[in-house]
Design an enzyme around this catalytic site. Structure first.
Site, short mmCIF file in Angstrom:
data_model
loop_
_atom_site.label_atom_id
_atom_site.label_comp_id
_atom_site.label_asym_id
_atom_site.label_seq_id
_atom_site.Cartn_x
_atom_site.Cartn_y
_atom_site.Cartn_z
CG ASP A 103 -3.50 7.98 8.12
OD1 ASP A 103 -3.41 6.74 8.21
OD2 ASP A 103 -3.82 8.57 7.07
CD GLU A 111 -2.74 -1.02 2.58
OE1 GLU A 111 -2.62 -0.02 3.33
OE2 GLU A 111 -3.48 -1.98 2.84
CE1 TYR A 159 -6.49 -2.05 7.47
CE2 TYR A 159 -5.62 -0.99 5.50
CZ TYR A 159 -5.54 -1.26 6.85
OH TYR A 159 -4.53 -0.72 7.60
#
Length: 270
Positions: A60, A49, A175
């Site tokens: 994040d 990724e 994911y």
């Protein structure tokens, strides 16, 4: 079959999980980042990724936020990220590579232009954190129509009512974000992960990769016994952040990648 389908099928035959590694394009600079990217497959990464730097990466944690800041400070942009993929593909035609990031830079670049250049450069799929399925027509559907996989994130708070909607149109792999929080957060318990994988398998036949909070070969091995893929990002990026030279950054990331790969590969050996 796409590169992602091929890779996960090969690994299923080998009875092992994939090591999925995340790094941010252009961190800490273009040349160092490219060297890391090119070195990851030989160090054991099965899927890569590559983060598209953005000023506001809201999903994040601090490690990847700072990676974005370093990359943007080194003048990395979406065009350079696509160029990085082209240079990676000059020597590697097998390793699946997924671009991960946020919609704003893609929107500004132009969706159709981005999709076309991503395909031409050798990108296999997209993870776009802030594009829910209600907006599939804006990016997911044209990307898949062109041949790019579109990978969805699911979380501990994605219940059985919401899950089919999230998975609708997903391809490549699923994911699973194992903790309710940002990247680099604390790891989930193995009991929680096992329950989550069991529940997800009731809804999809796609490979399931687990990320967020995995930092050591031992943690990677434990997840590899339960899931089809193990995603590691912040732990790799920490080596870039602490490096005093480009060589230290490259060696640190690739050494940890090799250790993680060893853990993943030995996870299911009885």
């Amino acid at each position: 079959m796409s590169r992602l389908q091929t890779r996960f099928a090969e690994l299923k035959e080998q009875n092992r999980a994939a090591l999925v590694t995340f790094v941010t394009a252009g961190d800490p600079d273009y040349d160092t980042s490219l060297a890391i990217l090119k070195g990851l497959p030989a160090a054991g990464a099965d899927v890569i990724e590559l983060g598209m730097p953005f000023t506001d990466p809201m999903a994040d944690g601090p490690a990847i936020q700072l990676a974005n800041i370093r990359a943007l400070g080194a003048q990395q942009n979406l065009a350079k990220t696509l160029q990085m993929v082209r240079e990676f593909r000059e020597a590697n035609s097998d390793t699946p590579l997924v671009l991960m990031g946020y919609f704003n830079p893609i929107h500004r670049y132009g969706v159709q232009r981005f999709i076309g250049e991503a395909l031409d450069s050798g990108v296999d799929g997209l993870i776009v954190v802030d594009m829910p399925p209600e907006h599939n027509s804006e990016l997911c559907e044209p990307a898949q129509a062109a041949g790019l996989d579109f990978i969805r994130l699911t979380t501990p708070t994605t219940d059985d009512v919401r899950l089919p909607t999230v998975l609708n149109g997903s391809s490549g792999f699923v994911y699973y974000v194992s903790v309710a929080g940002v990247t680099g957060a604390g790891a989930a318990t193995l009991e929680h992960v096992e329950e989550a994988v069991t529940r997800l398998r009731r809804h999809t036949d796609l490979p399931i990769s687990i990320g967020f909070g995995i930092r050591t070969p031992e943690q990677a091995a434990a997840i590899a016994r339960l899931a089809d893929g193990v995603v590691v990002g912040s732990a790799l990026i920490d080596h870039i952040a602490s490096a005093e030279t480009p060589e230290q950054a490259i060696d640190g990331v690739l050494s940890l990648c090799a250790a993680l790969a060893d853990g993943v590969r030995k996870a299911r050996i009885s």
